[in-house]
Design a protein around this motif. Structure first.
Motif, mmCIF file in Angstrom:
data_model
loop_
_atom_site.group_PDB
_atom_site.id
_atom_site.type_symbol
_atom_site.label_atom_id
_atom_site.label_comp_id
_atom_site.label_asym_id
_atom_site.label_seq_id
_atom_site.Cartn_x
_atom_site.Cartn_y
_atom_site.Cartn_z
ATOM 1 N N CYS A 133 0.692 -1.021 -0.106
ATOM 2 C CA CYS A 133 0.026 0.118 -0.021
ATOM 3 C C CYS A 133 0.797 1.346 0.065
ATOM 4 O O CYS A 133 1.869 1.051 0.580
ATOM 5 N N TRP A 134 0.398 2.416 -0.481
ATOM 6 C CA TRP A 134 1.009 3.399 -0.445
ATOM 7 C C TRP A 134 0.163 4.836 -0.370
ATOM 8 O O TRP A 134 -1.128 4.621 -0.750
ATOM 9 N N GLY A 135 0.556 5.847 0.006
ATOM 10 C CA GLY A 135 -0.145 7.137 0.173
ATOM 11 C C GLY A 135 -0.566 7.473 1.490
ATOM 12 O O GLY A 135 0.349 7.300 2.378
ATOM 13 N N ALA A 136 -1.739 8.014 1.820
ATOM 14 C CA ALA A 136 -1.833 8.741 2.965
ATOM 15 C C ALA A 136 -2.081 7.722 4.153
ATOM 16 O O ALA A 136 -2.794 6.494 3.984
ATOM 17 N N ASP A 137 -1.614 8.053 5.424
ATOM 18 C CA ASP A 137 -1.854 6.776 6.483
ATOM 19 C C ASP A 137 -1.968 7.538 7.598
ATOM 20 O O ASP A 137 -1.436 6.976 8.652
ATOM 21 N N ASN A 138 -2.925 8.220 7.865
ATOM 22 C CA ASN A 138 -3.379 8.832 9.023
ATOM 23 C C ASN A 138 -3.907 8.138 10.018
ATOM 24 O O ASN A 138 -3.874 8.344 11.038
ATOM 25 N N ASN A 139 -4.447 6.984 9.408
ATOM 26 C CA ASN A 139 -5.172 6.138 10.580
ATOM 27 C C ASN A 139 -4.594 4.716 10.616
ATOM 28 O O ASN A 139 -5.151 3.637 10.845
ATOM 29 N N GLY A 140 -3.518 4.499 9.786
ATOM 30 C CA GLY A 140 -2.646 3.049 9.758
ATOM 31 C C GLY A 140 -3.250 2.233 8.622
ATOM 32 O O GLY A 140 -3.001 1.227 8.562
ATOM 33 N N GLN A 141 -3.996 2.867 7.736
ATOM 34 C CA GLN A 141 -4.563 2.075 6.574
ATOM 35 C C GLN A 141 -3.632 1.531 5.374
ATOM 36 O O GLN A 141 -4.278 0.662 5.025
ATOM 37 N N LEU A 142 -2.301 1.899 5.810
ATOM 38 C CA LEU A 142 -1.376 1.018 4.985
ATOM 39 C C LEU A 142 -0.721 -0.109 5.447
ATOM 40 O O LEU A 142 -0.268 -1.085 4.726
ATOM 41 N N GLY A 143 -1.265 -0.255 6.651
ATOM 42 C CA GLY A 143 -0.896 -1.527 7.292
ATOM 43 C C GLY A 143 0.507 -2.147 7.614
ATOM 44 O O GLY A 143 0.839 -3.060 7.601
ATOM 45 N N ASN A 144 1.409 -0.950 7.669
ATOM 46 C CA ASN A 144 2.684 -1.366 7.824
ATOM 47 C C ASN A 144 3.265 -1.089 8.953
ATOM 48 O O ASN A 144 4.473 -0.934 9.417
ATOM 49 N N GLY A 145 2.368 -0.653 10.223
ATOM 50 C CA GLY A 145 2.922 -0.323 11.653
ATOM 51 C C GLY A 145 4.485 0.123 11.652
ATOM 52 O O GLY A 145 5.216 0.188 10.581
ATOM 53 N N PRO A 146 4.909 0.681 12.625
ATOM 54 C CA PRO A 146 4.196 0.461 14.102
ATOM 55 C C PRO A 146 3.435 1.616 14.207
ATOM 56 O O PRO A 146 2.760 1.949 15.301
ATOM 57 N N ALA A 147 3.796 2.879 13.297
ATOM 58 C CA ALA A 147 3.107 4.124 13.667
ATOM 59 C C ALA A 147 2.581 4.435 12.215
ATOM 60 O O ALA A 147 3.443 4.605 11.120
ATOM 61 N N PRO A 148 1.450 5.561 12.126
ATOM 62 C CA PRO A 148 1.073 5.828 10.760
ATOM 63 C C PRO A 148 2.007 6.648 10.233
ATOM 64 O O PRO A 148 2.444 7.653 11.111
ATOM 65 N N ALA A 149 2.393 6.643 8.949
ATOM 66 C CA ALA A 149 3.190 7.816 8.255
ATOM 67 C C ALA A 149 2.883 7.595 6.632
ATOM 68 O O ALA A 149 2.912 6.623 6.197
#
Length: 169
Positions: free
Chosen positions: A66-82
């Motif tokens: 996944c790539w793009g906005a990650d304000n809520n962890g929607q990219l799924g690559n933890g540990p913190a949204p970025a």
């Protein structure tokens, strides 16, 4: 998120449009792409899903990027949204057969008929019996024999997930 992506027959992904969160995949957020851009590092995708300012690709080996906005962890690559302008591996996801990207959460259907979801969970849309945001995939509780999965793609704040079961329910 005002962007569009296409999956080519050779497994490559093209995206274009708004790139405010890096959802086009060119590592330079805020660069508008009026023509399709070939997303680097994705060569064997079998499915894609464009969410709200982010994109996910399901790969032939059952993993996802996944790539793009990650304000809520929607990219799924933890540990913190970025936010990520290039594809990142969805942590711990294997044997996926479908992927669905929404406003700010993502779900994957697994080969065994179960599902895993990650991202915003304010309304319980991840199905893990909590309202805790998850930055990596968690199993959907009590879901078996699913054959399809869908997440909302509407306005932020409208969040739910649905699965179609083999029985037709």
């Amino acid at each position: 998120g005002n962007h569009t992506c296409a999956l080519r027959a050779d497994g490559r992904v093209l995206c274009w449009g708004n790139n405010s969160g890096g959802q086009v995949g060119d590592a330079s957020p805020f660069t508008f792409h009026p023509i399709p851009f070939l997303v680097p590092t994705i060569a064997n995708a079998v499915a894609i899903s464009a969410g709200f300012s982010y994109t996910c690709a399901l790969l032939a080996d059952g993993t996802a990027r996944c790539w793009g906005a990650d304000n809520n962890g929607q990219l799924g690559n933890g540990p913190a949204p970025a936010d990520r302008g290039i594809p990142v591996v969805v942590t711990g996801l294997t044997n996926a057969v479908a992927i669905a990207a929404g406003v700010n959460h993502t779900c994957a259907l697994l080969a065994n008929g179960s599902a895993q979801c990650w991202g915003n969970n304010a309304f319980g849309q991840l199905g893990d019996d909590t309202t805790t945001r998850r930055v990596s995939p968690v199993p959907v509780k009590n879901l078996t024999n699913a054959v399809a999965i869908a997440v909302t793609k509407g306005e932020p704040g409208v969040s739910h997930t649905c699965a179609l079961l083999a029985s037709g329910s």
